[in-house]
Design a protein around this motif. Structure first.
Motif, mmCIF file in Angstrom:
data_model
loop_
_atom_site.group_PDB
_atom_site.id
_atom_site.type_symbol
_atom_site.label_atom_id
_atom_site.label_comp_id
_atom_site.label_asym_id
_atom_site.label_seq_id
_atom_site.Cartn_x
_atom_site.Cartn_y
_atom_site.Cartn_z
ATOM 1 N N CYS A 2 -6.342 11.783 0.331
ATOM 2 C CA CYS A 2 -5.069 10.527 0.069
ATOM 3 C C CYS A 2 -5.578 10.092 -0.192
ATOM 4 O O CYS A 2 -6.794 8.933 0.172
ATOM 5 N N VAL A 3 -4.712 9.845 -1.827
ATOM 6 C CA VAL A 3 -4.979 8.368 -2.136
ATOM 7 C C VAL A 3 -4.000 7.327 -2.061
ATOM 8 O O VAL A 3 -3.194 7.571 -2.204
ATOM 9 N N ALA A 4 -4.640 6.480 -1.996
ATOM 10 C CA ALA A 4 -4.113 5.286 -1.900
ATOM 11 C C ALA A 4 -3.814 3.571 -3.415
ATOM 12 O O ALA A 4 -4.775 3.239 -3.694
ATOM 13 N N ASN B 102 -11.290 4.897 -3.171
ATOM 14 C CA ASN B 102 -9.878 4.498 -2.889
ATOM 15 C C ASN B 102 -9.677 6.035 -2.046
ATOM 16 O O ASN B 102 -7.730 5.882 -2.703
ATOM 17 N N ILE B 103 -10.278 7.018 -1.563
ATOM 18 C CA ILE B 103 -9.502 8.453 -1.056
ATOM 19 C C ILE B 103 -9.700 8.403 0.339
ATOM 20 O O ILE B 103 -11.012 7.852 0.723
ATOM 21 N N MET B 104 -8.872 8.974 1.199
ATOM 22 C CA MET B 104 -9.560 9.654 2.527
ATOM 23 C C MET B 104 -8.945 11.083 2.727
ATOM 24 O O MET B 104 -8.487 11.128 1.910
ATOM 25 N N VAL C 291 1.022 -0.910 -0.144
ATOM 26 C CA VAL C 291 -0.162 0.026 0.021
ATOM 27 C C VAL C 291 0.489 0.900 0.077
ATOM 28 O O VAL C 291 1.742 1.640 0.752
ATOM 29 N N GLN C 292 0.476 1.727 -0.957
ATOM 30 C CA GLN C 292 1.574 2.859 -1.222
ATOM 31 C C GLN C 292 0.184 4.904 -0.543
ATOM 32 O O GLN C 292 -0.041 4.778 -2.142
ATOM 33 N N PRO C 293 0.519 5.461 0.756
ATOM 34 C CA PRO C 293 -0.023 6.429 0.067
ATOM 35 C C PRO C 293 0.154 7.672 0.377
ATOM 36 O O PRO C 293 1.255 7.478 -0.207
ATOM 37 N N VAL C 294 -0.505 8.586 -0.762
ATOM 38 C CA VAL C 294 0.054 9.584 -1.218
ATOM 39 C C VAL C 294 -1.120 10.673 -0.516
ATOM 40 O O VAL C 294 -2.083 11.129 -1.015
ATOM 41 N N GLU C 295 -0.193 12.032 0.003
ATOM 42 C CA GLU C 295 -0.864 12.866 0.162
ATOM 43 C C GLU C 295 -1.067 14.321 -0.683
ATOM 44 O O GLU C 295 -0.103 14.509 -1.746
ATOM 45 N N SER C 296 -2.387 15.155 -0.698
ATOM 46 C CA SER C 296 -2.040 16.122 -1.435
ATOM 47 C C SER C 296 -3.188 17.268 -0.266
ATOM 48 O O SER C 296 -4.073 16.656 0.123
#
Length: 112
Positions: free
Chosen positions: A22-24, A76-78, A2-7
């Motif tokens: 946060c997209v994972a 798939n977003i938080m 799992v690789q989360p990426v924030e923006s």
């Protein structure tokens, strides 16, 4: 993996708002509890908010009533909606998935 990426971070004036995302990739987020943490310069990383697989939420006292955590399992977003921001909210904000997976962080600066 799992690789989360924030923006969504940036510079905002006191009283303003920001929404972090946060997209994972690598897995379906519906199977994980997730959360947002933050770390200010010279301080330890601290919990901001968490959301369970079932959607139950928990907030740090310092942000309760101003911040809202949510999730969209289909995308798939938080999210972290941050309102009435204060200079004390200035920090790098990190996405955490399933306690084990961390993003690289996004800077939030609250200043006039």
């Amino acid at each position: 993996q799992v690789q989360p990426v924030e923006s969504g971070g940036g510079l905002v004036q006191p009283g303003g708002s920001l929404r972090l995302s946060c997209v994972a990739s690598g897995s379906n987020l519906r199977y994980y509890g997730m959360g947002w943490y933050r770390q200010a310069p010279g301080k330890q990383r601290e919990l901001v908010a968490t959301i369970s697989r079932g959607g139950s939420t928990n907030y740090a006292d310092s942000v309760r009533g101003r911040f809202t955590i949510s999730r969209d399992n289909a995308k798939n977003i938080m999210y972290l909606q941050m309102n009435i921001l204060k200079p004390a909210d200035t920090a790098v904000y990190y996405c955490n998935i399933g306690s084990n997976f961390w993003g690289q962080g996004t800077q939030v600066t609250v200043s006039s």
